[in-house]
Design a protein around this motif. Structure first.
Motif, PDB file in Angstrom:
ATOM      1  N   SER A 122       0.841  -1.191   0.000  1.00 24.32           N
ATOM      2  CA  SER A 122       0.000   0.000   0.000  1.00 24.32           C
ATOM      3  C   SER A 122       0.877   1.243   0.000  1.00 24.32           C
ATOM      4  O   SER A 122       2.056   1.188   0.335  1.00 24.32           O
ATOM      5  CB  SER A 122      -0.909   0.013   1.234  1.00 24.32           C
ATOM      6  N   ALA A 123       0.318   2.353  -0.409  1.00 19.88           N
ATOM      7  CA  ALA A 123       1.038   3.626  -0.375  1.00 19.88           C
ATOM      8  C   ALA A 123       0.156   4.660   0.320  1.00 19.88           C
ATOM      9  O   ALA A 123       0.178   5.832  -0.019  1.00 19.88           O
ATOM     10  CB  ALA A 123       1.401   4.069  -1.788  1.00 19.88           C
ATOM     11  N   GLU A 124      -0.618   4.214   1.288  1.00 16.82           N
ATOM     12  CA  GLU A 124      -1.570   5.103   1.945  1.00 16.82           C
ATOM     13  C   GLU A 124      -0.927   5.860   3.096  1.00 16.82           C
ATOM     14  O   GLU A 124       0.024   5.400   3.718  1.00 16.82           O
ATOM     15  CB  GLU A 124      -2.757   4.293   2.455  1.00 16.82           C
ATOM     16  N   ARG A 125      -1.521   7.016   3.376  1.00 18.34           N
ATOM     17  CA  ARG A 125      -1.019   7.884   4.434  1.00 18.34           C
ATOM     18  C   ARG A 125      -2.216   8.480   5.157  1.00 18.34           C
ATOM     19  O   ARG A 125      -3.167   8.947   4.531  1.00 18.34           O
ATOM     20  CB  ARG A 125      -0.153   8.984   3.814  1.00 18.34           C
ATOM     21  N   PHE A 126      -2.179   8.445   6.490  1.00 19.93           N
ATOM     22  CA  PHE A 126      -3.291   8.955   7.289  1.00 19.93           C
ATOM     23  C   PHE A 126      -2.769  10.009   8.258  1.00 19.93           C
ATOM     24  O   PHE A 126      -1.640   9.909   8.758  1.00 19.93           O
ATOM     25  CB  PHE A 126      -3.958   7.824   8.066  1.00 19.93           C
ATOM     26  N   VAL A 127      -3.613  10.997   8.522  1.00 17.66           N
ATOM     27  CA  VAL A 127      -3.232  12.097   9.411  1.00 17.66           C
ATOM     28  C   VAL A 127      -4.294  12.257  10.496  1.00 17.66           C
ATOM     29  O   VAL A 127      -5.496  12.217  10.209  1.00 17.66           O
ATOM     30  CB  VAL A 127      -3.080  13.420   8.631  1.00 17.66           C
ATOM     31  N   TYR A 159      -5.948   0.993  11.973  1.00 17.00           N
ATOM     32  CA  TYR A 159      -7.372   0.652  11.895  1.00 17.00           C
ATOM     33  C   TYR A 159      -8.230   1.820  12.380  1.00 17.00           C
ATOM     34  O   TYR A 159      -9.250   2.147  11.756  1.00 17.00           O
ATOM     35  CB  TYR A 159      -7.663  -0.595  12.726  1.00 17.00           C
ATOM     36  N   LEU A 160      -7.825   2.448  13.475  1.00 15.33           N
ATOM     37  CA  LEU A 160      -8.593   3.577  13.986  1.00 15.33           C
ATOM     38  C   LEU A 160      -8.573   4.750  13.017  1.00 15.33           C
ATOM     39  O   LEU A 160      -9.588   5.435  12.828  1.00 15.33           O
ATOM     40  CB  LEU A 160      -8.042   4.003  15.353  1.00 15.33           C
ATOM     41  N   LEU A 161      -7.426   4.968  12.371  1.00 19.16           N
ATOM     42  CA  LEU A 161      -7.330   6.092  11.425  1.00 19.16           C
ATOM     43  C   LEU A 161      -8.089   5.806  10.141  1.00 19.16           C
ATOM     44  O   LEU A 161      -8.631   6.715   9.512  1.00 19.16           O
ATOM     45  CB  LEU A 161      -5.859   6.406  11.125  1.00 19.16           C
ATOM     46  N   ARG A 162      -8.108   4.554   9.721  1.00 23.99           N
ATOM     47  CA  ARG A 162      -8.894   4.194   8.527  1.00 23.99           C
ATOM     48  C   ARG A 162     -10.387   4.444   8.775  1.00 23.99           C
ATOM     49  O   ARG A 162     -11.156   4.652   7.833  1.00 23.99           O
ATOM     50  CB  ARG A 162      -8.678   2.718   8.177  1.00 23.99           C
ATOM     51  N   ASN A 163     -10.776   4.387  10.035  1.00 26.67           N
ATOM     52  CA  ASN A 163     -12.179   4.572  10.400  1.00 26.67           C
ATOM     53  C   ASN A 163     -12.376   5.866  11.187  1.00 26.67           C
ATOM     54  O   ASN A 163     -13.256   5.947  12.051  1.00 26.67           O
ATOM     55  CB  ASN A 163     -12.662   3.374  11.213  1.00 26.67           C
ATOM     56  N   LYS A 164     -11.560   6.855  10.881  1.00 28.05           N
ATOM     57  CA  LYS A 164     -11.593   8.115  11.636  1.00 28.05           C
ATOM     58  C   LYS A 164     -13.000   8.707  11.632  1.00 28.05           C
ATOM     59  O   LYS A 164     -13.661   8.778  10.596  1.00 28.05           O
ATOM     60  CB  LYS A 164     -10.601   9.112  11.037  1.00 28.05           C
ATOM     61  N   GLY A 165     -13.449   9.098  12.821  1.00 29.84           N
ATOM     62  CA  GLY A 165     -14.771   9.664  12.968  1.00 29.84           C
ATOM     63  C   GLY A 165     -15.847   8.639  13.261  1.00 29.84           C
ATOM     64  O   GLY A 165     -16.960   8.998  13.637  1.00 29.84           O
ATOM     65  N   LYS A 166     -15.515   7.345  13.095  1.00 26.34           N
ATOM     66  CA  LYS A 166     -16.473   6.280  13.380  1.00 26.34           C
ATOM     67  C   LYS A 166     -16.093   5.594  14.694  1.00 26.34           C
ATOM     68  O   LYS A 166     -14.912   5.370  14.961  1.00 26.34           O
ATOM     69  CB  LYS A 166     -16.469   5.237  12.261  1.00 26.34           C
ATOM     70  N   VAL A 167     -17.082   5.246  15.477  1.00 28.40           N
ATOM     71  CA  VAL A 167     -16.824   4.507  16.707  1.00 28.40           C
ATOM     72  C   VAL A 167     -16.520   3.055  16.346  1.00 28.40           C
ATOM     73  O   VAL A 167     -17.339   2.378  15.721  1.00 28.40           O
ATOM     74  CB  VAL A 167     -18.017   4.577  17.665  1.00 28.40           C
TER      75      VAL A 167
END
Length: 221
Positions: A122-127, A159-167
């Motif tokens: 993957s080449a994904e980036r989360f902030v 995992y938490l960042l991929r679902n940012k804003g979701k519980v």
């Protein structure tokens, strides 16, 4: 796949070696902390299974010394210790997982498979606020400083960042981060979250990684 088993109980060592070899693994055994430490550094292994209570050096000391030498081989503790303090100490030392004695061989086998499963390209980036997670380089930075996370801590944050804003519900996190789809004590999740927050310099009251009491966790900007 090559596994190093560091276990001083001959009966347990024979049982695990035989069982793992029947599953296709190549297994070497060391029966003291110093011998296991030397062997882990002398040749490459895909996984380390380390008993906590060992003669010469404890499993915790073996883990600490290996991580201090930048050896990142996945490591699973085999331990009769079951307090939160012991669990935190093991994770902070750099262990990827732990399993409490006595355990079922099938559960150990599943935990081993999880650690050996290759990460998808993957080449994904989360902030998240000052936190940046780069999936491709497997690096986490807070502002300009790199934060060293274990494999499981990284996966949890991802995992938490991929679902940012979701519980994210506790069982969902266990299933997706640990890849465990059977009844499991989700209390280990709290230990990992505490360790992750500590490394990121965050508290339980921090707005970025919030606890949703009785449900799970959520990442919010």
């Amino acid at each position: 796949m090559n596994i190093l088993l560091i276990e001083d109980e001959p009966g347990i060592a024979r049982f695990l070696k035989q069982g793992l070899e029947e599953e296709g693994f190549v297994v070497d055994v060391a029966d003291t902390g110093p011998a296991g430490l030397a062997q882990a550094q002398a040749q490459p292994y895909d996984l380390l299974l380390v008993d906590w209570m060992l003669p010469g050096l404890t499993g915790l000391e073996v883990c600490q010394q290996l991580r201090a030498r930048q050896l990142t081989t996945p490591l699973i503790f085999l331990t009769a210790k079951d307090t939160v303090a012991d669990t935190v100490a093991g994770l902070q030392a750099g262990a990827n997982d732990y399993i409490k004695k006595p355990f079922h061989f099938e559960e150990l086998l599943e935990r081993i498979k999880v650690q050996l499963r290759p990460a998808p390209a993957s080449a994904e980036r989360f902030v998240l606020g000052p936190i940046t997670l780069d999936v491709d380089t497997h690096q986490v930075h807070k502002n300009d400083a790199e934060i060293a996370l274990t494999q499981k801590e990284f996966a949890l944050l991802e995992y938490l960042l991929r679902n940012k804003g979701k519980v994210c519900r506790r069982q969902s996190i266990i299933e997706n981060v640990w890849d465990i789809h059977f009844e499991y004590n989700t209390g280990v999740l709290d230990v990992y979250m505490n360790a992750l927050r500590k490394k990121l310099g965050m508290s339980k009251d921090d707005e970025y990684l919030q606890t949703v009491r009785g449900i799970g966790y959520v990442a919010r900007d």
